[in-house]
Scaffold this active site. Structure first.
Site, PDB file in Angstrom:
ATOM      1  N   LYS A 169      81.693 -11.728  17.068  1.00 27.83           N
ATOM      2  CA  LYS A 169      80.524 -11.883  17.930  1.00 27.83           C
ATOM      3  C   LYS A 169      79.770 -13.183  17.642  1.00 27.83           C
ATOM      4  O   LYS A 169      78.989 -13.638  18.469  1.00 27.83           O
ATOM      5  CB  LYS A 169      79.595 -10.684  17.783  1.00 27.83           C
ATOM      6  CG  LYS A 169      80.191  -9.416  18.377  1.00 27.83           C
ATOM      7  CD  LYS A 169      79.184  -8.295  18.437  1.00 27.83           C
ATOM      8  CE  LYS A 169      79.696  -7.110  19.238  1.00 27.83           C
ATOM      9  NZ  LYS A 169      80.753  -6.354  18.530  1.00 27.83           N
TER      10      LYS A 169
HETATM   11  C1  LIG Z   1      81.710  -5.550  19.014  1.00 27.41           C
HETATM   12  C2  LIG Z   1      82.944  -5.361  18.228  1.00 27.41           C
HETATM   13  C3  LIG Z   1      84.154  -4.941  18.820  1.00 27.41           C
HETATM   14  C4  LIG Z   1      84.254  -4.556  20.278  1.00 27.41           C
HETATM   15  O1  LIG Z   1      84.191  -5.653  21.117  1.00 27.41           O
HETATM   16  P1  LIG Z   1      83.991  -5.440  22.698  1.00 27.41           P
HETATM   17  O2  LIG Z   1      83.877  -6.802  23.253  1.00 27.41           O
HETATM   18  O3  LIG Z   1      82.728  -4.648  22.843  1.00 27.41           O
HETATM   19  O4  LIG Z   1      85.165  -4.680  23.203  1.00 27.41           O
HETATM   20  C5  LIG Z   1      85.286  -4.863  18.027  1.00 27.41           C
HETATM   21  N1  LIG Z   1      85.236  -5.156  16.708  1.00 27.41           N
HETATM   22  C6  LIG Z   1      84.094  -5.550  16.101  1.00 27.41           C
HETATM   23  C7  LIG Z   1      84.118  -5.828  14.648  1.00 27.41           C
HETATM   24  C8  LIG Z   1      82.915  -5.672  16.828  1.00 27.41           C
HETATM   25  O5  LIG Z   1      81.788  -6.058  16.206  1.00 27.41           O
END
Ligand SMILES: *Cc1c(COP(=O)(O)O)cnc(C)c1O
Length: 434
Positions: free
Chosen positions: A107
Site C-alpha cells: 500500500k
Molecule cells: C490491503 C492488503 C491486501 C489486499 O489488497 P486489495 O487491493 O484490497 O485487494 C493484501 N495484502 C496486504 C498485506 C494488504 O495490506
C-alpha cells in the site's frame, strides 16, 4: 485519461476531479473511460530501465493530460524511494515482493503517489486540504506515513480502539504534526461511518476542503498499475512467453490495477485471484452471481473483506460480461490451515518466509499451475513483510522473525492519538476546532 461514474455513464470527469471527489455525488465509483495503449516495441525499449524510469515512461502515457511531465517526475522521485524485488523460489515459481516501502506493505506505493500528487494540487490551488481516512490496519499506516510532513495537507486517521494489533496501532498512533491519529471507541465500520457522514455534512464541507484517501480513490488505484509494468518487464525475457500472476486480494484494488495494466497492453496471459475465506469473488467466478457474505476474521486480516468495493469496477472493465471475466481471471480461496501449510512448505522447500497474505498468493499460483498448466512463467505477489505478521509466522515456523528497523522505531515512540467516542457531533466539533 477521463473517468466515468459507474452509476451514470454520461457523467465524465478528469483525474483531478475524480481524486478530489473520491466518489461521485451519488456514491458511484469512477472508472477509466478509455485506456491509453502501449505497444510491445515500446515495452521492449524501456525493459532495461529502472523502476522510476519505467514508472515515468508508463505514467506519462497514463497521466498525459492530467499531470505535467516535470511534476510527474517529481512525484515519482519522491514517492518511489523503494522498488519491487523479484526472487525465484524454484525454476517454476517467482515471487514479486512489494513490501519494501516504509510501512512494509504494497500500500506504500499507491499512498505515497497519492500524497505527493495531492501536495501538488494543494500548491496549484493555494488551498489547504483535509484528508480523512478510516482504517482497519495497513491502510492507515501507509497513508499516515505517506502524508507525514507534506505541506498544506492535514490528515486524520481514524482507527477502532482495541481492534487492531499492537504493531498496527503503534504504526498509526505515533504520528504527530500534520497527521493526527484518532482512536474511536467503536468498530472499523463505526470509523468508516464517521468519515462518510463528514463527507456529506454541508457545514464541514464549507469550512474544510475534505478528501479521502481510501482504496477506492483513483489516485490510489491507477498508480498501482506501474509496478505491474516494471515486474512483468523484469520477469519476461521473451515476449512470446505466457505469464500468469497471482494477486492476494481483499478489496480487489490491487487486482483491478493489474487488469488495467493488461488492458493498456502489458502482456500478462492470466491473472489469478487468491482470497482467504472471504470468497465472494471466487464464488462469483463459479456461479456468475455476486453474493457477498458478512466478513470473516482470518490470519490474512488485510484481506478480510466480505463485500469488496472494487468488484463493481472490475466487472465494469469487462462490460459486465461473466463469460469475459471468467475467461481472463482464475481464482481460488484458502482458509487459515491452507495458509499455515503454505508458510511451512515454502520455508521447508524454498527457504522462503511467507506471511499469510503472500501464503494465499503462493497457494493460488500453485493451484493454477497444477490445474491449468498453460503458462511459461508463474509468479505471485507478496504484499507484506513477514515481520508485520511476526506472531503468526513465528507460531507456524518456530523460528524468530526479525522486525525491520523502520518498524522497530515506531514501537519505541510515544502514542499520540486522541480518543473520541463513536459520536458524529463530537467528531465534527473536534474537526472544526482543530
Ligand atoms: C490491503 C492488503 C491486501 C489486499 O489488497 P486489495 O487491493 O484490497 O485487494 C493484501 N495484502 C496486504 C498485506 C494488504 O495490506
Amino acid at each position: 485519461m477521463k473517468y466515468y461514474n459507474i452509476n451514470n455513464r454520461a457523467e465524465v470527469v478528469d483525474f483531478e476531479t475524480a481524486v478530489l471527489n473520491n466518489v461521485a455525488k451519488d456514491g458511484g465509483l469512477y472508472i477509466p473511460c478509455e485506456l491509453p495503449q502501449v505497444n510491445i516495441d515500446f515495452l521492449k525499449e524501456i525493459k532495461n530501465l529502472s523502476f522510476k524510469e519505467i514508472s515515468f515512461n508508463i505514467g506519462r502515457t497514463i497521466f498525459k493530460d492530467d499531470i505535467p511531465d516535470n511534476i510527474l517526475a517529481t512525484i515519482i522521485d519522491k514517492a518511489f524511494t523503494f522498488e519491487p524485488t523479484i526472487k525465484e523460489l524454484n525454476e517454476d515459481i517467482r515471487v514479486i515482493e512489494l513490501f519494501n516501502g516504509p510501512t512494509l506493505s504494497f500500500k506504500d506505493f499507491a499512498a505515497r503517489f497519492m500524497a505527493n500528487y495531492m501536495s501538488y494540487l494543494a500548491e496549484k490551488y493555494g488551498k489547504k486540504l483535509t484528508v480523512l481516512v478510516a482504517t482497519s490496519g495497513d491502510t492507515g499506516s501507509a497513508v499516515a506515513n505517506a502524508f507525514y510532513g507534506i505541506d498544506n495537507i492535514k490528515v486524520y486517521v481514524l482507527y477502532p480502539s482495541q481492534r487492531i494489533s499492537k504493531i498496527q496501532e503503534m504504526q498509526i498512533a505515533t504520528f504527530d504534526e500534520n497527521v493526527q491519529p484518532i482512536e474511536i471507541e467503536g468498530t472499523f465500520d463505526d470509523c468508516q461511518g464517521l468519515v462518510k457522514k463528514a463527507f456529506v455534512d454541508e457545514d464541514l464541507n464549507k469550512k474544510l476542503n475534505l478528501t479521502s484517501s481510501n482504496s477506492i480513490n483513483v489516485a490510489r488505484l491507477v498508480p498501482q498499475s506501474l509496478y505491474y509494468f516494471y515486474s512483468v518487464l523484469k520477469l519476461i525475457d521473451d515476449f512470446n512467453k505466457k505469464i500468469a500472476i497471482c494477486v492476494p486480494s481483499g478489496n480487489f484494488g490491487n487486482l483491478t490495477a493489474g487488469i488495467l495494466s493488461k488492458k493498456m497492453g502489458l502482456p500478462v496471459y492470466k491473472y489469478v485471484a487468491a482470497t482467504n475465506c472471504n470468497d465472494s469473488f471466487i464464488r462469483f467466478l463459479k456461479t456468475g452471481k455476486f453474493e457477498p457474505n458478512p466478513t470473516i476474521k482470518t490470519y490474512a486480516n488485510a484481506m478480510d473483506v466480505g463485500n469488496p468495493n472494487n468488484f463493481q469496477r472490475l466487472y465494469a472493465l469487462y462490460n459486465n460480461s461473466f463469460e469475459k471475466i471468467k475467461s481472463e481471471i482464475a481464482g481460488y480461496s484458502f482458509d487459515n490451515n491452507d495458509m499455515i501449510d503454505a508458510i511451512k512448505y515454502a520455508y521447508e522447500y524454498h527457504g522462503y518466509v511467507l506471511e499469510p497474505h503472500g501464503a494465499c498468493g503462493y497457494k493460488g499460483i500453485i493451484s493454477f499451475k497444477n490445474e491449468v498448466n498453460n503458462s511459461h512463467i508463474y509468479a505471485f505477489l507478496e504484499t507484506a513483510h513477514p515481520g508485520k505478521f511476526k506472531d503468526i509466522v513465528e507460531m507456524v515456523l518456530q523460528v524468530e522473525i526479525e522486525i525491520p528497523e523502520s518498524l522497530k522505531q515506531c514501537l519505541s515512540k510515544k502514542k499520540n492519538s486522541i480518543k473520541l467516542p463513536d459520536d458524529f457531533k463530537v467528531f465534527k466539533n473536534y474537526l472544526i476546532e482543530n
